[in-house]
Structure formats: structure tokens, C-alpha cells
Design a protein around this motif. Sequence first.
Motif, mmCIF file in Angstrom:
data_model
loop_
_atom_site.group_PDB
_atom_site.id
_atom_site.type_symbol
_atom_site.label_atom_id
_atom_site.label_comp_id
_atom_site.label_asym_id
_atom_site.label_seq_id
_atom_site.Cartn_x
_atom_site.Cartn_y
_atom_site.Cartn_z
ATOM 1 N N LEU A 121 0.812 -1.208 0.000
ATOM 2 C CA LEU A 121 0.000 0.000 0.000
ATOM 3 C C LEU A 121 0.850 1.264 0.000
ATOM 4 O O LEU A 121 0.422 2.308 -0.454
ATOM 5 C CB LEU A 121 -0.946 -0.003 1.214
ATOM 6 N N ASP A 122 2.064 1.183 0.535
ATOM 7 C CA ASP A 122 3.008 2.288 0.415
ATOM 8 C C ASP A 122 4.361 1.684 0.073
ATOM 9 O O ASP A 122 4.498 0.484 -0.127
ATOM 10 C CB ASP A 122 3.070 3.125 1.697
ATOM 11 N N GLU A 123 5.363 2.517 -0.011
ATOM 12 C CA GLU A 123 6.678 2.030 -0.435
ATOM 13 C C GLU A 123 7.580 1.692 0.737
ATOM 14 O O GLU A 123 8.785 1.524 0.572
ATOM 15 C CB GLU A 123 7.347 3.090 -1.325
ATOM 16 N N ARG A 124 7.016 1.598 1.920
ATOM 17 C CA ARG A 124 7.843 1.285 3.093
ATOM 18 C C ARG A 124 8.057 -0.221 3.208
ATOM 19 O O ARG A 124 7.095 -0.998 3.143
ATOM 20 C CB ARG A 124 7.183 1.807 4.367
ATOM 21 N N PRO A 125 9.292 -0.658 3.392
ATOM 22 C CA PRO A 125 9.540 -2.086 3.585
ATOM 23 C C PRO A 125 9.055 -2.550 4.949
ATOM 24 O O PRO A 125 8.953 -1.763 5.888
ATOM 25 C CB PRO A 125 11.074 -2.187 3.485
ATOM 26 N N VAL A 126 8.717 -3.822 5.029
ATOM 27 C CA VAL A 126 8.339 -4.445 6.293
ATOM 28 C C VAL A 126 9.421 -5.451 6.644
ATOM 29 O O VAL A 126 9.802 -6.276 5.807
ATOM 30 C CB VAL A 126 6.977 -5.162 6.165
ATOM 31 N N PHE A 127 9.956 -5.386 7.862
ATOM 32 C CA PHE A 127 10.892 -6.427 8.262
ATOM 33 C C PHE A 127 10.466 -6.994 9.603
ATOM 34 O O PHE A 127 10.047 -6.274 10.499
ATOM 35 C CB PHE A 127 12.348 -5.964 8.262
ATOM 36 N N LEU A 128 10.520 -8.332 9.687
ATOM 37 C CA LEU A 128 9.880 -9.066 10.767
ATOM 38 C C LEU A 128 10.850 -10.025 11.446
ATOM 39 O O LEU A 128 11.736 -10.601 10.799
ATOM 40 C CB LEU A 128 8.692 -9.854 10.217
ATOM 41 N N ALA A 129 10.661 -10.189 12.736
ATOM 42 C CA ALA A 129 11.470 -11.131 13.496
ATOM 43 C C ALA A 129 11.031 -12.556 13.182
ATOM 44 O O ALA A 129 9.839 -12.842 13.072
ATOM 45 C CB ALA A 129 11.327 -10.856 14.998
ATOM 46 N N GLY A 130 12.001 -13.449 13.019
ATOM 47 C CA GLY A 130 11.670 -14.842 12.778
ATOM 48 C C GLY A 130 11.094 -15.497 14.024
ATOM 49 O O GLY A 130 11.241 -15.008 15.141
ATOM 50 N N ASN A 131 10.416 -16.618 13.828
ATOM 51 C CA ASN A 131 9.874 -17.388 14.940
ATOM 52 C C ASN A 131 9.999 -18.865 14.590
ATOM 53 O O ASN A 131 10.565 -19.229 13.551
ATOM 54 C CB ASN A 131 8.418 -16.993 15.215
ATOM 55 N N GLU A 132 9.486 -19.727 15.453
ATOM 56 C CA GLU A 132 9.644 -21.169 15.220
ATOM 57 C C GLU A 132 8.999 -21.601 13.911
ATOM 58 O O GLU A 132 9.524 -22.462 13.197
ATOM 59 C CB GLU A 132 9.060 -21.955 16.392
ATOM 60 N N GLN A 133 7.859 -21.013 13.575
ATOM 61 C CA GLN A 133 7.154 -21.422 12.358
ATOM 62 C C GLN A 133 7.933 -20.991 11.117
ATOM 63 O O GLN A 133 8.097 -21.784 10.179
ATOM 64 C CB GLN A 133 5.746 -20.828 12.324
ATOM 65 N N THR A 134 8.415 -19.750 11.104
ATOM 66 C CA THR A 134 9.175 -19.311 9.931
ATOM 67 C C THR A 134 10.520 -20.031 9.846
ATOM 68 O O THR A 134 10.995 -20.319 8.749
ATOM 69 C CB THR A 134 9.392 -17.789 9.945
ATOM 70 N N GLU A 135 11.115 -20.348 10.989
ATOM 71 C CA GLU A 135 12.381 -21.068 10.972
ATOM 72 C C GLU A 135 12.210 -22.449 10.338
ATOM 73 O O GLU A 135 13.062 -22.914 9.578
ATOM 74 C CB GLU A 135 12.928 -21.209 12.395
ATOM 75 N N SER A 136 11.092 -23.114 10.629
ATOM 76 C CA SER A 136 10.858 -24.433 10.035
ATOM 77 C C SER A 136 10.673 -24.332 8.526
ATOM 78 O O SER A 136 10.996 -25.260 7.785
ATOM 79 C CB SER A 136 9.632 -25.090 10.676
ATOM 80 N N ILE A 137 10.153 -23.186 8.071
ATOM 81 C CA ILE A 137 9.998 -22.971 6.635
ATOM 82 C C ILE A 137 11.342 -22.648 5.998
ATOM 83 O O ILE A 137 11.765 -23.286 5.031
ATOM 84 C CB ILE A 137 8.994 -21.826 6.366
ATOM 85 N N PHE A 138 12.048 -21.658 6.555
ATOM 86 C CA PHE A 138 13.285 -21.172 5.939
ATOM 87 C C PHE A 138 14.395 -22.224 5.942
ATOM 88 O O PHE A 138 15.155 -22.335 4.994
ATOM 89 C CB PHE A 138 13.773 -19.912 6.653
ATOM 90 N N SER A 139 14.488 -23.007 7.020
ATOM 91 C CA SER A 139 15.579 -23.978 7.125
ATOM 92 C C SER A 139 15.498 -25.041 6.036
ATOM 93 O O SER A 139 16.519 -25.592 5.611
ATOM 94 C CB SER A 139 15.572 -24.643 8.501
ATOM 95 N N ALA A 140 14.289 -25.327 5.551
ATOM 96 C CA ALA A 140 14.115 -26.364 4.530
ATOM 97 C C ALA A 140 14.601 -25.923 3.153
ATOM 98 O O ALA A 140 14.692 -26.747 2.238
ATOM 99 C CB ALA A 140 12.650 -26.790 4.459
ATOM 100 N N PHE A 141 14.939 -24.650 2.984
ATOM 101 C CA PHE A 141 15.511 -24.186 1.721
ATOM 102 C C PHE A 141 16.983 -24.585 1.589
ATOM 103 O O PHE A 141 17.598 -24.371 0.547
ATOM 104 C CB PHE A 141 15.384 -22.667 1.605
ATOM 105 N N TYR A 142 17.537 -25.168 2.656
ATOM 106 C CA TYR A 142 18.947 -25.544 2.653
ATOM 107 C C TYR A 142 19.100 -27.030 3.017
ATOM 108 O O TYR A 142 18.227 -27.635 3.632
ATOM 109 C CB TYR A 142 19.726 -24.710 3.668
ATOM 110 N N HIS A 143 20.238 -27.586 2.613
ATOM 111 C CA HIS A 143 20.666 -28.929 3.020
ATOM 112 C C HIS A 143 19.668 -30.023 2.646
ATOM 113 O O HIS A 143 19.367 -30.919 3.449
ATOM 114 C CB HIS A 143 20.942 -28.958 4.531
ATOM 115 N N GLN A 144 19.176 -29.970 1.439
ATOM 116 C CA GLN A 144 18.306 -31.026 0.929
ATOM 117 C C GLN A 144 19.059 -31.847 -0.125
ATOM 118 O O GLN A 144 19.953 -31.327 -0.790
ATOM 119 C CB GLN A 144 17.035 -30.432 0.308
ATOM 120 N N PRO A 145 18.724 -33.137 -0.273
ATOM 121 C CA PRO A 145 19.336 -33.924 -1.351
ATOM 122 C C PRO A 145 19.085 -33.268 -2.702
ATOM 123 O O PRO A 145 18.032 -32.655 -2.914
ATOM 124 C CB PRO A 145 18.607 -35.278 -1.242
#
Length: 285
Positions: A121-145
Motif C-alpha cells: 500500500l506504500d513504499e515502506r519495507p516491512v521487516f519481521l522477526a523470525g519465529n519457530e514457524q518461519t524457521e521451520s519454513i526457511f531452514s528447509a531451503f537448505y541442506h536437501q538432497p
Amino acid sequence: MNEEWTKVIPLYPGIKLSYLAFSSDSLSVHHKARAHIIQIHCCKEGQLVWDMGNGNHVYLNPGDFSLHTMKACTDSVLTFPSGTYQGFTIYIDLQEASRNPPELLKNSGVFERILSEKFCLDERPVFLAGNEQTESIFSAFYHQPERLKLPYQKIKTLELLLYLGKTEFTSKQQLSEYQAEQIRIVRKIHDQMIQHMEQRITIEDLSRQYLINPTTLKAAFKSIYGTSIAAHIKEHRMEQAAKMLRQSKMSIAEIAQAVGYDSHSKFTAAFKAYFKVLPKEYRKQ
């Protein structure tokens, strides 16, 4: 300066992924203003200070993430305080993704309405603290076969979009420059205590060293690590002691000293309370 941008990985129509790694102090970025493209950026290692050039800034520590349009960062400077950095970015072309959404997100409104209303809605960026749920998502982007990398990238991107779609972000979840600096300090304090478990450092000593109020330090630490400083460090001391009992020939008294206990009896009592067994019995197992 060493920098590495992976090739852009197409995931779905209008949705792409890129990994990045830097060994550098800073980097300038210039591209066309694209208000219909959203960037979701996740910090994996290091710290990022992103000066958007229009008075907006993003401050990310490991696990944190940001969202903004590519109009917001047209001419920007990325600074890496630790000298190295790793993360990844998901690019979403809202127009193309709206026309051809992933099957699971059809009729969800994620691209047509939710993302644009929450973050564009505006040009301001949003930056957010990670939590257990986002960590489970982000960690899966690495170290996969290798053969499973793309499936994981695609599935976890959908999971992230669903998370962003359902979550109502409050002002408490959105990081300010001040909050991001607090998180950086608390994580630095955490690392110092873990790396020097033989030392008994008081909260007052830490607050003086890092110029942070003791009450603020205790509250911020619990919000990030989910427990008090004392309980968290005790857990690390006990786990390290158990590892040394298994893997070294050090005496129990030496191990007690190495994890911050001057008293053999206090260490033994703490170890038994944690593992339900005496150190000498644990070593025999």
C-alpha cells in the motif's frame, strides 16, 4: 569483494528464487522500479543493513525476513556488518502470479489481494522477526538432497505464502531499527556466553558491557530464546558437560570447571537434577 548470486530458479509462473552469499562490507544495487514485484528476503547468516535510498532501512539478523516491492529498493546499498552474509530472496510478480497461480493457491486471493494490501500500500519495507514457524519454513531451503531441492523449494514457498496470507502482523512483530539492534545485541550476548561457559558473567556485567538495560536484556532474551538467560545457559552447560563426559578423559572436577562450576558438589547436584543421574554414572553408560 567476493559475492555469489545463484542463477534464478523458476518455481511457478511469476515466482522465482535466488540464493546469495557475500564476503564483503557493502554492495550497491540498481534496477528498474517495479511496484508489481515483491521481494521476500530471508537472512540465514550474518547481518544485513539495507539502505533503500529513500529514507527507508531494513535491519536483518539470522532468521529475520523482509518484504517490499522492487520499487522501494531501486537504488539501494546493502551493508554487511560482520563482513559475510548468506540468505535467499523470493521474487513474486503479482501480475503474472495472479494470472497463473499455483494450483493450491487458486481462488485464495494471495496474489490478487492479500499480499498487495498487506505489503504494497506504500513504499515502506516491512521487516519481521523470525519465529519457530518461519524457521521451520526457511531452514528447509537448505541442506536437501539434490534430487529433492526443487520440490522442497516449491512446497516451502507455498507454505510461506500461506503463512503470510493468514497471519495478521502486529506492530510488536514488525521490527523497528531499535528492536533489530536489540536482537543483534542479545544474540551477540548469547554467543559470548555459550563460547565462554567457563566464565560466570552476571546480567549486570553484560548490561554494562553492551549498554543495554538489565530488564530490557532479560525480556528481549526470553522473547528470542523462549526461556530465561539462566535456564538457557544452564541447559547448554549441562549438554556440554555430558558431551565432555562421553568424549573426553577429563576428570569430573575439570569438566565442572570447564562449564562454569567452581564447586564439584554444585556441579554434581545440577547435573543430577538435569539428567536424573550422577556424572560418574552417566560416564559409565
